[in-house]
Scaffold this active site. Structure first.
Site, PDB file in Angstrom:
ATOM      1  CD  GLU A 121      -1.342  -4.188  11.872  1.00 44.56           C
ATOM      2  OE1 GLU A 121      -0.076  -4.832  11.775  1.00 44.56           O
ATOM      3  OE2 GLU A 121      -1.704  -4.021  10.521  1.00 44.56           O
ATOM      4  N   GLY A 173      -4.623  -2.168   5.223  1.00 43.78           N
ATOM      5  CA  GLY A 173      -3.967  -3.247   4.764  1.00 43.78           C
ATOM      6  C   GLY A 173      -4.548  -4.526   5.143  1.00 43.78           C
ATOM      7  NE  ARG A 174      -5.773  -3.820  11.514  1.00 49.27           N
ATOM      8  CZ  ARG A 174      -5.173  -2.498  11.576  1.00 49.27           C
ATOM      9  NH1 ARG A 174      -4.143  -2.533  10.777  1.00 49.27           N
ATOM     10  NH2 ARG A 174      -5.465  -1.527  12.308  1.00 49.27           N
ATOM     11  CG  HIS A 204      -3.733 -35.539  17.879  1.00 45.05           C
ATOM     12  ND1 HIS A 204      -3.971 -36.733  18.401  1.00 45.05           N
ATOM     13  CD2 HIS A 204      -4.500 -35.521  17.055  1.00 45.05           C
ATOM     14  CE1 HIS A 204      -5.079 -37.531  18.132  1.00 45.05           C
ATOM     15  NE2 HIS A 204      -5.283 -36.502  16.913  1.00 45.05           N
ATOM     16  CD  GLU A 213       9.737  -5.688   7.125  1.00 42.60           C
ATOM     17  OE1 GLU A 213       9.514  -4.818   6.463  1.00 42.60           O
ATOM     18  OE2 GLU A 213       9.583  -6.061   8.285  1.00 42.60           O
ATOM     19  CE  LYS A 227       5.634  -1.219   8.714  1.00 43.11           C
ATOM     20  NZ  LYS A 227       5.027  -0.729   7.671  1.00 43.11           N
ATOM     21  CE  LYS A 267      -3.346   2.217   2.867  1.00 36.72           C
ATOM     22  NZ  LYS A 267      -4.438   2.214   4.143  1.00 36.72           N
TER      23      LYS A 267
HETATM   24  O1  LIG Z   1       1.101  -2.720   2.234  1.00 36.76           O
HETATM   25  P1  LIG Z   1       2.282  -2.049   2.936  1.00 36.76           P
HETATM   26  O2  LIG Z   1       2.279  -0.455   3.157  1.00 36.76           O
HETATM   27  O3  LIG Z   1       3.606  -2.464   2.406  1.00 36.76           O
HETATM   28  O4  LIG Z   1       2.273  -2.452   4.607  1.00 36.76           O
HETATM   29  C1  LIG Z   1       2.254  -3.667   5.098  1.00 36.76           C
HETATM   30  C2  LIG Z   1       1.690  -4.103   6.422  1.00 36.76           C
HETATM   31  O5  LIG Z   1       2.603  -3.103   7.344  1.00 36.76           O
HETATM   32  C3  LIG Z   1       1.809  -2.868   8.358  1.00 36.76           C
HETATM   33  O6  LIG Z   1       1.676  -1.406   8.481  1.00 36.76           O
HETATM   34  C4  LIG Z   1       2.409  -2.867   9.721  1.00 36.76           C
HETATM   35  O7  LIG Z   1       2.809  -4.210   9.918  1.00 36.76           O
HETATM   36  C5  LIG Z   1       0.327  -3.522   8.222  1.00 36.76           C
HETATM   37  O8  LIG Z   1      -0.718  -2.554   8.716  1.00 36.76           O
HETATM   38  C6  LIG Z   1       0.331  -3.732   6.804  1.00 36.76           C
HETATM   39  O9  LIG Z   1      -0.569  -4.758   6.439  1.00 36.76           O
END
Ligand SMILES: O=P(O)(O)OC[C@H]1O[C@](O)(CO)[C@@H](O)[C@@H]1O
Length: 533
Positions: A346, A260-261, A377, A208, A496, A202
């Site tokens: 979150e 995002g979620r 189990h 990452e 982050k 987003k």
């Molecule tokens: O889609 P982006 O901006 O890379 O963010 C990834 C994720 O990082 C977060 O901001 C934090 O983990 C989430 O809310 C989001 O889904």
């Protein structure tokens, strides 16, 4: 707009507290004995779903008081504000409109943009599936790699896995972590000539994701592939995506009004459309849309997400149960608990209320889970005989995708577990303890452990859409009633930033300004790190 009342200061909260003192020692077994028709009152049958919530520590008064609480907190007003696109994500000054992504009836400007994007997803996924969108060397694509993390990974990954029976020939992979060992293993399996990479972010700034996207870009370049054909993006940040080398027509939009979620219904779900075809992606949206209608229209005592949220509040805030567990009896839902953890934790892991005060009551429940019967189990022993009470959501399907008697055995376990948690070892199942059995004391269990049971006709794109929307709305209702902001995530964002500055210190081999524990760990990391590259 949302009210900002402290829930623990309401009259109905006080009533619930008093009622809890009456209910805390009541055994569910007694409630079932007293009322043989208890199930009639405490289940909801909706379309292809049965939600049985009779195996909870509640009676008529509990449900009435919980609904009173929702009314006193003006939940209807909150639901209206959500669907009307009011700026309920106040801290970020945004609307929260993931429901608009699946709303086929809405005619607003927002939906026009959404419709246009859905059309683009349809056209693009059709072309890739049919082999009309081709690679640098004019070959059809065989592999899709979704590069993203958090909401840009968990939702789509879970759905692609869940709808495994609907998948086409494309092999879909998900890369989220910055773990080169794992990526290296995947790269060895992939043919760069027929690999399509989707960078889903987003913000297009998540470290990452960008690191992984660069890695794939370099890999494609090293194998003489045209990056503009092999990498597409989903983002709100058009400029960054273009600067990365992605063609404008290959950038699918995201919007600030979708968290995002909650974004798998948007272009973030393009890997779903690619894997199972657009028609099934559309069915997923339709399922969620029908749950949205139920959530908006149904009275609270028959409203699945509302009832589930209220029960969870009953346990979290009155009984003091800290966690809840979700157990799907379907291997295809292996990733469901991980997805749900982000949606709920979150969203509702917050300790400041909407009036900027620290809360004086518990918020966000801890959610975890694992598929059945595997979980039986692994950790069910603690459910049956441990000291902690962990309310369970059992999710099971009446019909399997592939017919087999094995399904009856799977489902027999599903029914047996909730029954055992309710009843303990009594009634028909009680064994007469042998007089000489010195271990008899260890073999009894008392039951009275609560659970909800979802009995769903079949795992299809549509029923999955309904299920996911139930949990999204449950999360919304809880956050609303706890008077917290469910749609920001400042805590994660701070983490982050901190990681970025520590990375710089590692690169410069200069550790500074940390507590003695972190300094000690970082110094040892640098001392023993044998970098061979
Ligand atoms: O889609 P982006 O901006 O890379 O963010 C990834 C994720 O990082 C977060 O901001 C934090 O983990 C989430 O809310 C989001 O889904």
């Amino acid at each position: 707009m949302f009210v900002k009342d402290n829930p623990s200061g309401t009259v109905s909260w006080e009533h619930l507290r008093n009622h809890f003192f009456e209910m805390q020692y009541v055994k569910m077994q007694e409630l079932f004995n007293e009322d043989k028709d208890r199930i009639k009152k405490f289940h909801i049958r909706w379309k292809d779903f049965i939600v049985d919530f009779s195996k909870n520590r509640i009676n008529d008064t509990t449900l009435r008081l919980l609904v009173d609480f929702a009314n006193e907190m003006k939940l209807s007003q909150g639901i209206e504000a959500l669907f009307n696109g009011e700026l309920i994500n106040e801290t970020e000054k945004r609307s929260v409109l993931h429901t608009a992504l699946r709303d086929t009836k809405n005619k607003s400007a927002v939906t026009e943009e959404i419709k246009e994007t859905l059309f683009r997803i349809k056209m693009f996924s059709d072309k890739v599936i049919k082999g009309e969108y081709r690679s640098t060397s004019d070959k059809p694509f065989t592999d899709i790699v979704n590069v993203g993390i958090g909401g840009s990974d968990l939702g789509p990954k879970m759905v692609v896995e869940a709808l495994g029976n609907y998948r086409n020939h494309l092999k879909t992979h998900f890369v989220s972590n910055i773990d080169f060992d794992a990526i290296d293993e995947l790269l060895k399996k992939l043919n760069p000539e027929t690999t399509l990479v989707i960078v889903v972010s987003k913000s297009f700034t998540t470290k990452e994701t960008i690191e992984n996207a660069i890695l794939f870009k370099n890999w494609l370049i090293a194998h003489k592939q045209d990056v503009s054909k092999h990498i597409i993006a989903v983002s709100t940040n058009n400029n960054e995506a273009q600067a990365f080398g992605i063609q404008e027509q290959n950038i699918f939009p995201m919007w600030d009004f979708v968290g995002g979620r909650f974004s798998l219904w948007s272009a973030v779900g393009i890997s779903i459309a690619l894997s199972v075809g657009y028609a099934h992606f559309e069915d997923l949206l339709k399922g969620a849309e029908s749950m949205d209608e139920h959530f908006k229209q149904e009275s609270f005592d028959k409203n699945i997400p509302v009832v589930l949220a209220l029960l969870s509040i009953w346990y979290n805030n009155f009984f003091g149960f800290e966690t809840e567990v979700v157990i799907p009896y379907a291997n295809k839902l292996t990733d469901f608990p991980a997805y749900l953890q982000q949606v709920t934790m979150e969203s509702n892991g917050k300790n400041i209320d909407r009036a900027q005060n620290p809360v004086n009551y518990q918020t966000g429940t801890i959610v975890w889970g694992e598929i059945g019967t595997n979980s039986q189990h692994a950790f069910f022993q603690l459910f049956h005989q441990g000291t902690k009470i962990i309310p369970v959501d059992f999710i099971g399907f009446i019909n399997p995708f592939n017919e087999s008697d094995m399904h009856d055995l799977l489902m027999a376990n599903f029914f047996a577990q909730s029954e055992a948690l309710l009843n303990g070892k009594v009634g028909n199942y009680a064994e007469q303890p042998q007089e000489d059995d010195v271990n008899a004391v260890y073999k009894g269990f008392l039951g009275n452990r609560p659970s909800n049971t979802f009995l769903i006709e079949k795992l299809t794109p549509e029923s999955l859409g309904k299920l996911l929307a139930i949990y999204e709305h449950k999360t919304f209702v809880q956050g609303y009633l706890w008077n917290i902001y469910s749609f920001d995530q400042f805590g994660v964002e701070y983490g982050k930033k901190l990681a970025e500055s520590i990375r710089e210190e590692i690169q410069n081999k200069h550790i500074k300004g940390h507590d003695c524990s972190t300094t000690f760990l970082l110094e040892n990391y640098l001392k023993y790190r044998k970098k061979t590259l």
